[in-house]
Design an enzyme around this catalytic site. Structure first.
Site, mmCIF file in Angstrom:
data_model
loop_
_atom_site.group_PDB
_atom_site.id
_atom_site.type_symbol
_atom_site.label_atom_id
_atom_site.label_comp_id
_atom_site.label_asym_id
_atom_site.label_seq_id
_atom_site.Cartn_x
_atom_site.Cartn_y
_atom_site.Cartn_z
ATOM 1 N N LYS A 44 51.054 -13.501 120.541
ATOM 2 C CA LYS A 44 51.490 -12.309 119.782
ATOM 3 C C LYS A 44 50.493 -12.067 118.655
ATOM 4 C CE LYS A 44 53.470 -11.102 116.105
ATOM 5 N NZ LYS A 44 52.890 -9.786 115.858
ATOM 6 N N GLU B 137 48.652 -22.639 109.816
ATOM 7 C CA GLU B 137 47.508 -22.443 108.906
ATOM 8 C C GLU B 137 47.885 -21.280 108.007
ATOM 9 O OE1 GLU B 137 45.127 -24.280 108.319
ATOM 10 O OE2 GLU B 137 45.220 -25.573 110.077
ATOM 11 N N CYS C 54 41.245 -16.821 104.550
ATOM 12 C CA CYS C 54 42.049 -17.851 103.887
ATOM 13 C C CYS C 54 41.142 -18.887 103.242
ATOM 14 C CB CYS C 54 43.044 -18.482 104.847
ATOM 15 S SG CYS C 54 42.313 -19.121 106.336
ATOM 16 N N GLU D 50 47.578 -16.394 96.076
ATOM 17 C CA GLU D 50 46.581 -15.857 97.003
ATOM 18 C C GLU D 50 46.662 -14.330 96.994
ATOM 19 O OE1 GLU D 50 47.053 -16.328 101.338
ATOM 20 O OE2 GLU D 50 44.979 -17.025 101.341
HETATM 21 N N1 LIG Z 1 45.931 -17.550 105.947
HETATM 22 C C1 LIG Z 1 45.598 -16.495 106.624
HETATM 23 O O1 LIG Z 1 44.731 -16.570 107.479
HETATM 24 C C2 LIG Z 1 46.297 -15.222 106.385
HETATM 25 C C3 LIG Z 1 47.054 -15.017 105.264
HETATM 26 N N2 LIG Z 1 47.676 -13.836 105.081
HETATM 27 C C4 LIG Z 1 48.453 -13.628 103.839
HETATM 28 O O2 LIG Z 1 49.680 -13.036 104.158
HETATM 29 C C5 LIG Z 1 49.863 -11.800 103.454
HETATM 30 C C6 LIG Z 1 50.657 -10.850 104.310
HETATM 31 O O3 LIG Z 1 49.979 -10.591 105.517
HETATM 32 P P1 LIG Z 1 50.777 -10.459 106.871
HETATM 33 O O4 LIG Z 1 49.868 -9.974 107.932
HETATM 34 O O5 LIG Z 1 52.012 -9.651 106.658
HETATM 35 O O6 LIG Z 1 51.143 -11.992 107.166
HETATM 36 P P2 LIG Z 1 52.297 -12.572 108.053
HETATM 37 O O7 LIG Z 1 52.403 -14.025 107.841
HETATM 38 O O8 LIG Z 1 53.526 -11.774 107.903
HETATM 39 O O9 LIG Z 1 51.747 -12.293 109.539
HETATM 40 C C7 LIG Z 1 51.076 -13.228 110.359
HETATM 41 C C8 LIG Z 1 51.626 -13.125 111.789
HETATM 42 O O10 LIG Z 1 53.000 -13.522 111.797
HETATM 43 C C9 LIG Z 1 53.804 -12.488 112.356
HETATM 44 N N3 LIG Z 1 55.133 -12.540 111.756
HETATM 45 C C10 LIG Z 1 55.604 -11.874 110.676
HETATM 46 N N4 LIG Z 1 56.893 -12.200 110.436
HETATM 47 C C11 LIG Z 1 57.255 -13.077 111.403
HETATM 48 C C12 LIG Z 1 58.468 -13.778 111.698
HETATM 49 N N5 LIG Z 1 59.559 -13.632 110.951
HETATM 50 N N6 LIG Z 1 58.504 -14.602 112.756
HETATM 51 C C13 LIG Z 1 57.397 -14.775 113.514
HETATM 52 N N7 LIG Z 1 56.228 -14.121 113.293
HETATM 53 C C14 LIG Z 1 56.149 -13.299 112.239
HETATM 54 C C15 LIG Z 1 53.025 -11.228 112.046
HETATM 55 O O11 LIG Z 1 53.454 -10.161 112.827
HETATM 56 P P3 LIG Z 1 53.107 -8.617 112.447
HETATM 57 O O12 LIG Z 1 52.256 -8.617 111.270
HETATM 58 O O13 LIG Z 1 52.427 -8.134 113.651
HETATM 59 O O14 LIG Z 1 54.422 -7.961 112.252
HETATM 60 C C16 LIG Z 1 51.610 -11.698 112.336
HETATM 61 O O15 LIG Z 1 51.380 -11.720 113.722
HETATM 62 C C17 LIG Z 1 48.445 -11.371 103.136
HETATM 63 O O16 LIG Z 1 48.402 -10.515 102.048
HETATM 64 C C18 LIG Z 1 47.780 -12.696 102.878
HETATM 65 O O17 LIG Z 1 48.065 -13.105 101.553
HETATM 66 C C19 LIG Z 1 47.584 -12.840 106.010
HETATM 67 C C20 LIG Z 1 46.839 -12.982 107.141
HETATM 68 C C21 LIG Z 1 46.117 -14.189 107.404
HETATM 69 O O1 LIG Z 2 36.055 -19.107 106.968
HETATM 70 C C1 LIG Z 2 36.156 -18.995 108.168
HETATM 71 O O2 LIG Z 2 35.158 -18.939 108.917
HETATM 72 C C2 LIG Z 2 37.492 -18.938 108.824
HETATM 73 C C3 LIG Z 2 38.519 -18.373 107.918
HETATM 74 C C4 LIG Z 2 39.833 -18.222 108.563
HETATM 75 O O3 LIG Z 2 40.088 -18.772 109.577
HETATM 76 C C5 LIG Z 2 40.857 -17.375 107.978
HETATM 77 O O4 LIG Z 2 40.633 -16.748 106.960
HETATM 78 O O5 LIG Z 2 41.955 -17.300 108.574
#
Ligand SMILES: NC(=O)C1=CN([C@@H]2O[C@H](COP(=O)(O)OP(=O)(O)OC[C@H]3O[C@@H](n4cnc5c(N)ncnc54)[C@H](OP(=O)(O)O)[C@@H]3O)[C@@H](O)[C@H]2O)C=CC1
Ligand SMILES: O=C(O)CCC(=O)C(=O)O
Length: 475
Positions: free
Chosen positions: A172, A247, A281, A377
């Protein structure tokens, strides 16, 4: 406008709803309409994956290798086109998009090799005449929930090991960036991946993601995304007895010591904090700088930040693409206001005009580590600059965070570099390099609030995607 369907049991399945995939550089540019599955789509995908599991788990390593190798080769051959798609849907610059696609291809090729290398151990028993065998078996059906910020690399680094070790997959992707995941599904199918072994269920986290976490037919969940969602998933997986790997966020420190090469420190900080629009991240969001170099560092870094060209991701001149969407832009801007109200001098950070979500990179100078802007963050092109007296204080401040993903130090002192490497509470440490940007063949993951469960990537990925069986054999 093209419609893109879910892939369930080897068939493309249209759903009742679809969602437009919008280019964050130009909101008039719609890449296509992508299916929005629901709980029933997950149920169908689980049924297909469970039916395919005995065949794939029992398939020869050669077949698994060949599917993954062909997938990697096709992704590599199409890297320019797929890189452009990535830039259009996520907003990374074209160079970054092509770089990420190349990494996805390399990941599939690496795990093609791993499919052939999975071995076990034979040990003598403590009992006479008995042999002990330790073998790894697939976990079963695994659910992969991925974020928008690495729309091809993260699906690749989860799906490739899952498939290499004989699991069936339900992916997903984030709703904001389904395009690259759809391409992976299509390429796997064309590369001979048997029906039901890899299923793509696009849709929202609240429906599709939640159903995957709850479904008893899914044995394990690998998630990358926010801390709030990750923690909720971990609790549910524990309740349901599912294996889980998370992660999540980071507030990664980049320590700059007085003896650092100023150009190296500024270059690593600029890259780590702002490239990929800070949406990593692993981004260097806390620049922790000792007093003797602080002013020169801020002066040079500010000058470099001012030169960064922010704009359309597809423009070859662009160095910093747009923020991924309006919600993330508003979040970034609210942190710019917060940093100012907390007493920082803010350099840059303004929203820019245009048909996309553009923001100037922001430095929060004179920050302290207790400010919310230094602790939470942000996930945008924003970095706090924290002045410290010396190395000891720098290390203490670097470790004073709930996170522990990546950490960096810029120094010419072997003594400090070695001490930092040993004492920093992070899963990844960079010396004279940006905190972001990692190799594809070595473990990736953090400590403390950043990660939970086994590491991803490299041969270490097998810890999550296999389960161990110990056999005792008396002839
Ligand atoms: N560490 C990282 O790599 C990341 C961190 N973030 C952080 O998260 C914040 C919000 O971003 P966001 O994209 O909304 O992050 P989310 O954690 O909400 O989304 C990550 C994934 O989880 C899915 N998801 C959301 N809610 C659920 C649930 N209840 N059960 C199962 N899966 C779920 C999302 O679906 P969908 O979005 O499709 O509805 C997406 O595919 C950002 O501002 C940032 O701070 C965001 C992205 C990556
Ligand atoms: O720094 C990278 O190359 C990977 C970073 C990453 O996986 C992320 O932001 O989710």
């Amino acid at each position: 406008m093209q419609n893109y369907d879910n892939l369930i049991g080897g068939k493309w399945v249209a759903e009742a709803e679809a969602m437009p995939n919008i280019n964050p550089s130009n909101t008039n540019d719609i890449l296509g309409n992508y299916a929005r599955g629901d709980a029933a789509s997950v149920d169908a995908a689980v049924e297909a994956a469970r039916a395919a599991l005995p065949g794939w788990a029992g398939a020869t390593p050669q077949l698994r290798h060949d599917v993954l190798e062909a997938t990697g080769a096709t992704i590599m051959a199409r890297k320019d086109e797929l890189g452009r798609l990535l830039s259009r849907e996520e907003g990374k610059t074209l160079a970054e998009g092509i770089g990420e696609v190349t990494r996805a291809a390399q990941l599939f090729k690496f795990f093609a090799g791993e499919a052939l290398r999975l071995g076990g151990e034979v040990l003598p028993s403590v009992r006479p005449g008995v042999e002990v065998m330790i073998e790894r078996e697939p976990v079963g059906v695994v659910g992969l929930i991925t974020p928008w910020n690495f729309p091809i690399a993260i699906p690749a680094w989860k799906a490739a090991p899952a498939l290499a070790y004989g699991n069936c997959v339900i992916l997903k992707p984030a709703e904001l960036t389904p395009g690259c995941a759809w391409e992976i599904a299509n390429i796997l199918k064309e590369s001979g991946c048997p029906d039901g072994v890899f299923n793509l269920v696009m849709g929202s986290g609240r429906t599709v993601g939640a159903q995957m976490v709850a479904h008893p037919g899914i044995d394990a969940i690998s998630f990358t995304g926010s801390v709030a969602t990750g923690r909720q998933i971990a609790v549910q997986c524990a309740e349901n007895g599912k294996k889980v790997q998370l992660e999540m966020g980071g507030k990664n420190p980049m320590v700059v010591l007085d003896d650092a090469d100023l150009d190296v420190a500024v270059g690593a900080s600029l890259n780590g904090a702002f490239f990929s629009t800070g949406q990593r991240c692993t981004a260097s969001s806390r620049l922790i700088v000792t007093a003797g170099i602080h002013d020169a560092f801020v002066e040079k870094l500010s000058a470099e930040v001012a030169k960064l060209k922010v704009g359309d991701a597809l423009d070859p001149e662009t160095q910093i693409g747009p923020v991924v969407d309006e919600r993330q832009l508003q979040q970034n801007l609210s942190y710019v206001d917060l940093a100012r109200s907390e007493g920082c001098e803010v350099i840059g950070g303004e929203a820019m005009d245009g048909q996309g979500f553009f923001q100037r990179p922001a430095l929060f100078v004179h920050a302290t580590n207790d400010m919310r802007s230094s602790r939470e963050e942000i996930f945008g092109p924003c970095a706090s600059v924290i002045r410290v007296a010396d190395y000891d204080e720098a290390l203490a401040v670097a470790n004073d965070t709930e996170f522990g993903l990546s950490a960096g130090i810029c120094t010419t002192s072997l003594k400090h570099a070695s001490h930092f490497r040993r004492h920093i509470q992070a899963g990844m440490v960079m010396v004279n390099l940006p905190t972001a940007g990692v190799d594809y063949h070595v473990p990736f993951g953090g400590r403390k609030g950043s990660s939970y469960g086994a590491k991803e990537q490299g041969t270490y990925a097998r810890e999550f995607y296999t389960q161990i069986k110990t056999s005792y054999i008396a002839p």
